[in-house]
Design a protein around this motif. Sequence first.
Motif, PDB file in Angstrom:
ATOM      1  N   LYS A 262       0.803  -1.226   0.000  1.00 30.26           N
ATOM      2  CA  LYS A 262       0.000   0.000   0.000  1.00 30.26           C
ATOM      3  C   LYS A 262       0.842   1.286   0.000  1.00 30.26           C
ATOM      4  N   ASN A 263       2.034   1.188   0.541  1.00 24.12           N
ATOM      5  CA  ASN A 263       2.838   2.405   0.700  1.00 24.12           C
ATOM      6  C   ASN A 263       3.939   2.556  -0.345  1.00 24.12           C
ATOM      7  N   LEU A 264       3.861   1.716  -1.377  1.00 21.17           N
ATOM      8  CA  LEU A 264       4.772   1.831  -2.515  1.00 21.17           C
ATOM      9  C   LEU A 264       3.964   2.132  -3.765  1.00 21.17           C
ATOM     10  N   LYS A 265       4.575   2.874  -4.659  1.00 17.80           N
ATOM     11  CA  LYS A 265       3.922   3.095  -5.942  1.00 17.80           C
ATOM     12  C   LYS A 265       4.948   2.830  -7.046  1.00 17.80           C
ATOM     13  N   ILE A 266       4.700   1.825  -7.846  1.00 14.21           N
ATOM     14  CA  ILE A 266       5.625   1.503  -8.940  1.00 14.21           C
ATOM     15  C   ILE A 266       5.435   2.517 -10.056  1.00 14.21           C
ATOM     16  N   MET A 267       6.543   3.171 -10.415  1.00 14.18           N
ATOM     17  CA  MET A 267       6.480   4.244 -11.420  1.00 14.18           C
ATOM     18  C   MET A 267       7.315   3.932 -12.662  1.00 14.18           C
ATOM     19  N   GLY A 268       7.972   2.769 -12.676  1.00 14.41           N
ATOM     20  CA  GLY A 268       8.783   2.477 -13.859  1.00 14.41           C
ATOM     21  C   GLY A 268       9.799   1.387 -13.624  1.00 14.41           C
ATOM     22  N   LEU A 269      10.719   1.290 -14.563  1.00 13.94           N
ATOM     23  CA  LEU A 269      11.800   0.301 -14.502  1.00 13.94           C
ATOM     24  C   LEU A 269      13.146   1.003 -14.639  1.00 13.94           C
ATOM     25  N   MET A 270      14.168   0.373 -14.074  1.00 13.67           N
ATOM     26  CA  MET A 270      15.536   0.871 -14.213  1.00 13.67           C
ATOM     27  C   MET A 270      16.438  -0.303 -14.568  1.00 13.67           C
ATOM     28  N   THR A 271      17.373  -0.072 -15.470  1.00  7.93           N
ATOM     29  CA  THR A 271      18.390  -1.107 -15.703  1.00  7.93           C
ATOM     30  C   THR A 271      19.756  -0.477 -15.950  1.00  7.93           C
ATOM     31  N   LEU A 272      20.780  -1.248 -15.620  1.00  9.68           N
ATOM     32  CA  LEU A 272      22.157  -0.833 -15.899  1.00  9.68           C
ATOM     33  C   LEU A 272      22.621  -1.401 -17.235  1.00  9.68           C
TER      34      LEU A 272
ATOM     35  N   MET B  39      -0.653  -3.741 -19.514  1.00  6.24           N
ATOM     36  CA  MET B  39      -1.503  -4.517 -18.591  1.00  6.24           C
ATOM     37  C   MET B  39      -2.351  -3.621 -17.711  1.00  6.24           C
ATOM     38  N   SER B  40      -1.978  -2.349 -17.600  1.00 12.17           N
ATOM     39  CA  SER B  40      -2.718  -1.395 -16.759  1.00 12.17           C
ATOM     40  C   SER B  40      -3.055  -1.982 -15.387  1.00 12.17           C
ATOM     41  N   LEU B  41      -2.054  -2.472 -14.689  1.00  8.39           N
ATOM     42  CA  LEU B  41      -2.252  -3.035 -13.350  1.00  8.39           C
ATOM     43  C   LEU B  41      -2.579  -1.917 -12.369  1.00  8.39           C
ATOM     44  N   SER B  42      -3.381  -2.246 -11.372  1.00  5.09           N
ATOM     45  CA  SER B  42      -3.712  -1.206 -10.406  1.00  5.09           C
ATOM     46  C   SER B  42      -2.508  -0.951  -9.498  1.00  5.09           C
ATOM     47  N   ASN B  43      -2.352   0.295  -9.133  1.00  9.56           N
ATOM     48  CA  ASN B  43      -1.213   0.734  -8.316  1.00  9.56           C
ATOM     49  C   ASN B  43       0.126   0.653  -9.070  1.00  9.56           C
ATOM     50  N   VAL B  44       0.069   0.534 -10.376  1.00  4.72           N
ATOM     51  CA  VAL B  44       1.287   0.524 -11.193  1.00  4.72           C
ATOM     52  C   VAL B  44       1.136   1.569 -12.281  1.00  4.72           C
ATOM     53  N   GLN B  45       2.115   2.448 -12.332  1.00  3.87           N
ATOM     54  CA  GLN B  45       2.112   3.463 -13.376  1.00  3.87           C
ATOM     55  C   GLN B  45       3.441   3.359 -14.112  1.00  3.87           C
ATOM     56  N   MET B  46       3.461   2.712 -15.249  1.00  6.71           N
ATOM     57  CA  MET B  46       4.717   2.526 -15.980  1.00  6.71           C
ATOM     58  C   MET B  46       5.033   3.803 -16.753  1.00  6.71           C
ATOM     59  N   ARG B  47       5.595   4.760 -16.031  1.00  9.67           N
ATOM     60  CA  ARG B  47       5.808   6.071 -16.619  1.00  9.67           C
ATOM     61  C   ARG B  47       7.255   6.289 -17.039  1.00  9.67           C
ATOM     62  N   TYR B  48       8.185   5.768 -16.247  1.00  7.30           N
ATOM     63  CA  TYR B  48       9.600   6.048 -16.515  1.00  7.30           C
ATOM     64  C   TYR B  48      10.376   4.781 -16.822  1.00  7.30           C
ATOM     65  N   LEU B  49      11.235   4.890 -17.825  1.00  7.71           N
ATOM     66  CA  LEU B  49      12.182   3.834 -18.130  1.00  7.71           C
ATOM     67  C   LEU B  49      13.576   4.451 -18.013  1.00  7.71           C
ATOM     68  N   SER B  50      14.246   4.137 -16.887  1.00  8.87           N
ATOM     69  CA  SER B  50      15.533   4.750 -16.564  1.00  8.87           C
ATOM     70  C   SER B  50      16.661   3.858 -17.053  1.00  8.87           C
ATOM     71  N   MET B  51      17.285   4.243 -18.150  1.00 13.80           N
ATOM     72  CA  MET B  51      18.448   3.486 -18.638  1.00 13.80           C
ATOM     73  C   MET B  51      19.333   4.380 -19.495  1.00 13.80           C
ATOM     74  N   GLY B  52      20.630   4.097 -19.418  1.00 17.33           N
ATOM     75  CA  GLY B  52      21.618   4.888 -20.144  1.00 17.33           C
ATOM     76  C   GLY B  52      22.460   5.709 -19.190  1.00 17.33           C
ATOM     77  N   MET B  53      23.783   5.583 -19.337  1.00 13.41           N
ATOM     78  CA  MET B  53      24.737   6.347 -18.547  1.00 13.41           C
ATOM     79  C   MET B  53      25.587   7.161 -19.534  1.00 13.41           C
ATOM     80  N   SER B  54      26.680   7.735 -19.045  1.00 10.16           N
ATOM     81  CA  SER B  54      27.426   8.679 -19.898  1.00 10.16           C
ATOM     82  C   SER B  54      27.832   8.086 -21.251  1.00 10.16           C
ATOM     83  N   ASP B  55      28.259   6.834 -21.248  1.00  7.82           N
ATOM     84  CA  ASP B  55      28.725   6.239 -22.508  1.00  7.82           C
ATOM     85  C   ASP B  55      27.600   5.687 -23.372  1.00  7.82           C
ATOM     86  N   SER B  56      26.427   5.585 -22.805  1.00 11.88           N
ATOM     87  CA  SER B  56      25.390   4.811 -23.509  1.00 11.88           C
ATOM     88  C   SER B  56      24.045   5.520 -23.618  1.00 11.88           C
TER      89      SER B  56
END
Length: 219
Positions: A140-150, A177-194
């Motif tokens: 209840k106290n977490l909200k999934i907002m996206g994914l992150m990968t290295l 899938m539009s799961l409840s309590n999940v908002q796939m808004r951000y995809l965090s990937m890419g660093m200085s070289d990539s």
Amino acid sequence: MIEERVGEILRELPSTVELVAATKSRSVAEILEAIAGGVKIIGENYVQEAEEKLKQIGRCAQWHLLGHLQKNKVKKAVEIFDLMQSLDSLEIAAEIDKRASGLNRLVPVFIEVNSAAEKQKFGFLPDEVEEAVREISKFKNLKIMGLMTLGPDSKSAQDLRPYFQATYKIFQRIKEMSLSNVQMRYLSMGMSDSYRVAIEAGANMVRLGRAIFSDRYGR
Ligand SMILES: *Cc1c(COP(=O)(O)O)cnc(C)c1O
């Protein structure tokens, strides 16, 4: 110089892509320069380091956790970070939920994907991500907002492209899938070289350290 480099990067990034300054081991003075240049999100890897910097810098930027979190650091982390990008286990999710509930907070998180299934890396394996999202969405106290990968450690950004593309596919599938309590808004990937390759593969948040802070870094 830091201020100018941030300006250049912000001009280069598409308007839909958010910049996170990866500030591990950088000084408060350096981080303040980056903020003056337009950085709105600071990404730190270690709780204690972030705590010390937060005392001096305050909340003129958002604080994101980028590094693996140990259970005994969760309480402090929930107090410090506006968002945790590196959620990598159900056990830590449960602990964040517990601590956040005590503070009456809703903690936004990204699920970390171990996109190359490397033994030494944290994160959920690609074929575990959907199940992890379903389980973590129940807290209840977490909200999934996206994914992150290295992605794997690699000499060339091109070698990372298939891992970024695969993570984007997972991101899209879960979003649809539009799961409840999940908002796939951000995809965090890419660093200085990539980061350019990551953006081509669908990233809408990039995490840059050396490209912002290092004089010797040729982008
Ligand atoms: C250090 C770090 C970055 C930034 O790396 P650079 O190569 O300096 O841009 C991004 N993400 C995470 C999780 C990091 O630890």
